[in-house]
Design an enzyme around this catalytic site. Structure first.
Site, PDB file in Angstrom:
ATOM      1  N   HIS A  63     -10.239  -5.062  11.132  1.00 56.89           N
ATOM      2  CA  HIS A  63     -10.918  -4.909   9.842  1.00 56.89           C
ATOM      3  C   HIS A  63     -12.286  -4.223   9.958  1.00 56.89           C
ATOM      4  O   HIS A  63     -13.063  -4.273   9.026  1.00 56.89           O
ATOM      5  CB  HIS A  63     -11.103  -6.275   9.178  1.00 56.89           C
ATOM      6  CG  HIS A  63      -9.859  -6.854   8.588  1.00 56.89           C
ATOM      7  ND1 HIS A  63      -8.738  -7.126   9.337  1.00 56.89           N
ATOM      8  CD2 HIS A  63      -9.543  -7.231   7.326  1.00 56.89           C
ATOM      9  CE1 HIS A  63      -7.812  -7.650   8.548  1.00 56.89           C
ATOM     10  NE2 HIS A  63      -8.271  -7.720   7.330  1.00 56.89           N
TER      11      HIS A  63
ATOM     12  N   GLU B 143       0.815  -1.219   0.000  1.00 55.90           N
ATOM     13  CA  GLU B 143       0.000   0.000   0.000  1.00 55.90           C
ATOM     14  C   GLU B 143       0.843   1.261   0.000  1.00 55.90           C
ATOM     15  O   GLU B 143       0.550   2.224  -0.706  1.00 55.90           O
ATOM     16  CB  GLU B 143      -0.949   0.014   1.203  1.00 55.90           C
ATOM     17  CG  GLU B 143      -2.166  -0.910   1.073  1.00 55.90           C
ATOM     18  CD  GLU B 143      -1.890  -2.351   1.449  1.00 55.90           C
ATOM     19  OE1 GLU B 143      -0.733  -2.662   1.823  1.00 55.90           O
ATOM     20  OE2 GLU B 143      -2.816  -3.176   1.386  1.00 55.90           O
TER      21      GLU B 143
HETATM   22  C1  LIG Z   1      -2.041  -4.545   4.511  1.00 62.91           C
HETATM   23  C2  LIG Z   1      -3.105  -5.383   3.931  1.00 62.91           C
HETATM   24  N1  LIG Z   1      -3.443  -5.218   2.641  1.00 62.91           N
HETATM   25  C3  LIG Z   1      -4.389  -5.976   2.079  1.00 62.91           C
HETATM   26  C4  LIG Z   1      -5.030  -6.944   2.799  1.00 62.91           C
HETATM   27  C5  LIG Z   1      -6.099  -7.799   2.173  1.00 62.91           C
HETATM   28  N2  LIG Z   1      -5.609  -9.166   1.968  1.00 62.91           N
HETATM   29  C6  LIG Z   1      -5.888 -10.126   2.858  1.00 62.91           C
HETATM   30  S1  LIG Z   1      -5.154 -11.544   2.468  1.00 62.91           S
HETATM   31  C7  LIG Z   1      -4.448 -10.927   1.086  1.00 62.91           C
HETATM   32  C8  LIG Z   1      -3.590 -11.812   0.226  1.00 62.91           C
HETATM   33  C9  LIG Z   1      -2.400 -12.313   0.944  1.00 62.91           C
HETATM   34  O1  LIG Z   1      -1.729 -13.242   0.172  1.00 62.91           O
HETATM   35  P1  LIG Z   1      -0.553 -14.147   0.717  1.00 62.91           P
HETATM   36  O2  LIG Z   1       0.370 -13.340   1.545  1.00 62.91           O
HETATM   37  O3  LIG Z   1       0.023 -14.853  -0.434  1.00 62.91           O
HETATM   38  O4  LIG Z   1      -1.269 -15.164   1.713  1.00 62.91           O
HETATM   39  P2  LIG Z   1      -2.349 -16.307   1.430  1.00 62.91           P
HETATM   40  O5  LIG Z   1      -3.693 -15.657   1.597  1.00 62.91           O
HETATM   41  O6  LIG Z   1      -2.136 -16.866   0.079  1.00 62.91           O
HETATM   42  O7  LIG Z   1      -2.153 -17.309   2.520  1.00 62.91           O
HETATM   43  C10 LIG Z   1      -4.800  -9.595   0.945  1.00 62.91           C
HETATM   44  C11 LIG Z   1      -4.378  -8.741  -0.169  1.00 62.91           C
HETATM   45  C12 LIG Z   1      -4.674  -7.076   4.159  1.00 62.91           C
HETATM   46  N3  LIG Z   1      -5.275  -7.974   4.947  1.00 62.91           N
HETATM   47  N4  LIG Z   1      -3.707  -6.311   4.694  1.00 62.91           N
END
Ligand SMILES: Cc1ncc(C[n+]2csc(CCOP(=O)(O)OP(=O)(O)O)c2C)c(N)n1
Lengths: 366, 331
Positions: free
Chosen positions: B129, B60
């Site tokens: 959240h 972000e």
């Molecule tokens: C700072 C932030 N930005 C966006 C999100 C929304 N979000 C939640 S999970 C996710 C994807 C994360 O992917 P990854 O790190 O590969 O983990 P996975 O879900 O595949 O286990 C996003 C963008 C968040 N929770 N926190």
């Protein structure tokens, strides 16, 4: 010694497709059948627990965001097996399996999902936020990357006191792109802290592939900017994960320094329970299915004559009972009382703290 | 005139603005292939391609900052932050950079960009959240903060935000995306910085914004059946704040209740209440009351969350209490 130049296990490099499985994973020969069956049981327990979770979610017994470990069972069990009881764990929000693997009773994990006061976080955290002092699970965190600086700080506390615990910090592949990842690895390396960062590479963060989000898609190499050794392991193979993780955990303990482990895994379903994963091609979905680690381990143990039909049935039944028991426990547990709403805002009580409900006036006597 | 959802109004506006101006481009997590976490950008990648609809890494601070830099060279980036909670990762770029660059360099370069992001709460998303922290941005000179509550406002205000030369924090709401309303077929561009009296009444002024503007309208409709005449003010713009409209309404009704989804102490309502007492002191027949979130990190468990959130019921209670303080309780 971990090899930083050449990945171990699955040799997937920059491309989306996975190359052939297992170059030379650990064989079953050196293992105790009892131990192998226990791994199998744990993997199956997580599988059935998560399936039950999805079901309870669609029945509106669980709310909020809910992310499952389906497809990651070998990785979860391998990692948790590598930790000593006294070691600490930080995770992201995809942590039900880790909570169980770290030794928390499935009843308390399910009760948390149901938001009941018997849950690990007393119903305050939900799916994404489980914490248990005794099991040394220091939290599941919902803000991507939020757990990394905390894990570094926990390792600082251990190092400061001259302790011999290790901190493991789990995250997803997408998390390696946020500033906190880089800041944390740098600090951990600078200060020689006993923390093992573990990236679960399920090749997508929500719908974005690793190649589309990471300029260096071989994520274990990202430690090199901080002169931190990185290792890649086949996350479909519980033994390979256990060995790689145990090696790094023990080295972190002995050498007092951080490491980076990348486990190549698969997310079998969408990002969360409500994501139908329409953005995945049929081929990708097929690939995830074909890489079911529970089925693969089951076949392997059966082939080796360790898992007989009888044992398989026995394990399946006992896992089924355990999950049903967890769901019953959750269902029959009390909801937290509304009167507890202001119990956890501050640890030290102070005068003038607000404990005002939405319709309450600022001055009570009004 | 057509009846569409708030979501559709946003999407249609993004699309038409992208057709109108080549400088408009979209940046954000999961806005392309995934088509948006809340499907606001559905179909836009297909229509405009990767050059103009950019999926970003989860970074972000990086991509919000990049949008600011691009805006300095005259592009008009529209950034989507998945929810306002994640704006905290980018808050340095927003507050220390986007809001400062025009003034700090003596007005030599403006920052024409929009940050779209939903607030929310009430969906058991837990402590990190469920926050409504638009106040952080409303506090900052140099930023404009808009908070539309209907599909028509969403369209007209997003259009205005994109065409505006300053950084705009455009607050959406998870609870509003599926709500429907009439949207004119012709392009309306809202005037930024104007509140609206969305329902006239004589007994009391009820003030809200975003999701709460929708809730206050429902409360007013219900109270009308009991013979209570509620005037509803939708703030629409949190910065600049249209104090005139608020104070004029209170001068007519003599009392006010503010409904907000954020926390009470130092919240948006505190500024409204302070403005009312300064601008309409002689007209007030009762203290100005606020209905806001209980001041706790939001728990996951449903009964706790429900108790902590302001609702139509709690607003109704406070309206009755205020009217009884005025000595003219009805119904
Ligand atoms: C700072 C932030 N930005 C966006 C999100 C929304 N979000 C939640 S999970 C996710 C994807 C994360 O992917 P990854 O790190 O590969 O983990 P996975 O879900 O595949 O286990 C996003 C963008 C968040 N929770 N926190």
């Amino acid at each position: 010694m971990a090899d930083t130049a050449k990945p171990r296990g699955t040799g997937r490099t920059g491309t989306r497709r996975r190359t052939a499985r297992k170059e030379a994973g650990p064989t079953l020969n050196d293992e105790q059948p009892k131990v192998l069956l226990d791994y199998y049981r744990q993997m199956l327990l997580i599988r059935r627990f998560e399936e039950r979770t999805a079901q309870a979610y669609t029945q509106a017994r669980i709310g909020g965001y809910c992310h499952l470990n389906l497809g990651e069972e070998a990785t979860v069990v391998g990692l948790m097996t590598a930790l000593q009881e006294r070691d600490y764990l930080f995770t992201n929000y995809r942590e039900h399996g880790y909570a169980i693997g770290k030794g928390i009773h499935p009843r308390r994990v399910m009760a948390e999902l149901y938001g009941r006061s018997t849950g690990v976080s007393k119903g305050w955290g939900g799916s994404m936020h489980m914490f248990d002092t005794e099991a040394r699970l220091l939290g599941g965190y919902g803000i991507v990357g939020g757990q990394l600086p905390l894990a570094v700080g926990a390792a600082l506390a251990v190092s400061y006191r001259g302790g011999d615990e290790v901190v493991m910090c789990q995250m997803g592949d997408g998390t390696t792109n946020i500033g906190a990842f880089h800041e944390s690895l740098n600090i951990a390396a600078l200060w020689n802290l006993p923390v093992v960062f573990v990236v679960i590479n399920n090749y997508t963060g929500m719908g974005t592939t690793v190649e589309k989000s990471s300029a260096e898609p071989e994520l274990y190499k990202r430690g090199s900017s901080y002169r931190m050794e990185g290792v890649r392991v086949d996350g479909q193979d519980v033994l390979a994960v256990r060995d790689a993780a145990a090696d790094l955990v023990e080295r972190a303990r002995a050498e007092q320094k951080p490491f980076l482990l990348e486990a190549m895994s698969h997310r079998m379903k969408g990002h969360s329970v409500v994501d139908p994963a329409k953005y995945r091609s049929a081929e990708q979905a097929e690939e995830a299915k074909a890489n079911d680690p529970v089925a693969a381990f089951e076949a392997r143990l059966t082939e080796a004559g360790i898992l007989t039909d009888e044992l398989r049935q026995e394990i399946a039944d006992s896992v089924k009972d355990e999950v049903a028991d967890a769901a019953d426990f959750a269902e029959n547990s009390p909801h937290p009382e509304v009167s507890t709403l202001f119990d956890y805002t501050y640890a030290t009580p102070v005068p003038n703290e607000s404990s005002r409900m939405p319709a309450d006036p600022v001055f009570a006597e009004q | 005139m057509s009846v569409i959802t708030y979501r559709q109004a946003l999407r249609d506006t993004l699309r038409s603005e992208m057709h109108r101006d080549e400088n408009v481009l979209l940046l954000g997590e999961e806005i392309g292939v995934f088509e948006g976490s809340y499907k606001i950008t559905e179909g836009l990648l297909k229509e405009f391609g990767e050059r103009r609809v950019r999926d970003t890494p989860i970074a972000e601070e990086g991509f919000v900052g990049a949008a600011i830099g691009a805006a300095m060279l005259g592009l008009r980036p529209v950034v989507e932050l998945m929810t306002i909670n994640f704006s905290l990762i980018a808050i340095d770029q927003i507050i220390n950079h986007a809001a400062k660059i025009y003034g700090m360099f003596g007005g030599q370069t403006s920052v024409p960009m929009v940050i779209r992001t939903p607030g929310g709460g009430g969906q058991q998303l837990g402590a990190t959240h469920s926050q409504n922290i638009e106040l952080f941005y409303s506090f900052i000179p140099g930023l404009k903060v808009l908070a539309p509550s209907t599909p028509a406002e969403a369209a007209a205000m997003l259009r205005a935000a994109i065409r505006d030369d300053d950084p705009v924090l455009f607050l959406e709401n998870l609870g509003l995306y599926n709500t429907k309303g009439e949207v004119p077929d012709e392009e309306v561009v809202a005037e930024i910085g104007r509140a609206a009296v969305t329902r006239e009444g004589t007994d009391i002024t009820l003030i809200g914004y975003s999701r709460m503007a929708a809730v206050t309208t429902r409360v007013a409709e219900r109270l009308a059946e009991q013979g209570i005449s509620v005037e509803v003010v939708d703030l629409r713009s949190l910065r600049p704040l249209d104090r005139e409209t608020i104070v004029e309404s209170v001068k007519r009704t003599g009392c006010a209740v503010i409904a907000e989804d954020d926390w009470l102490t130092y919240g948006i309502g505190a500024e409204i209440a302070a403005s009312i007492q300064e601008g309409a002191f002689d007209y007030l027949d009762a203290p100005v009351r606020r209905v806001a979130m209980a001041e706790v990190p939001m728990p996951y468990a449903k009964p706790l969350e429900t108790a902590a959130m302001p609702s139509a019921e709690s607003i109704t209670t406070v309206i009755h209490e205020t009217l009884s303080a005025v000595g003219r309780r009805v119904g």
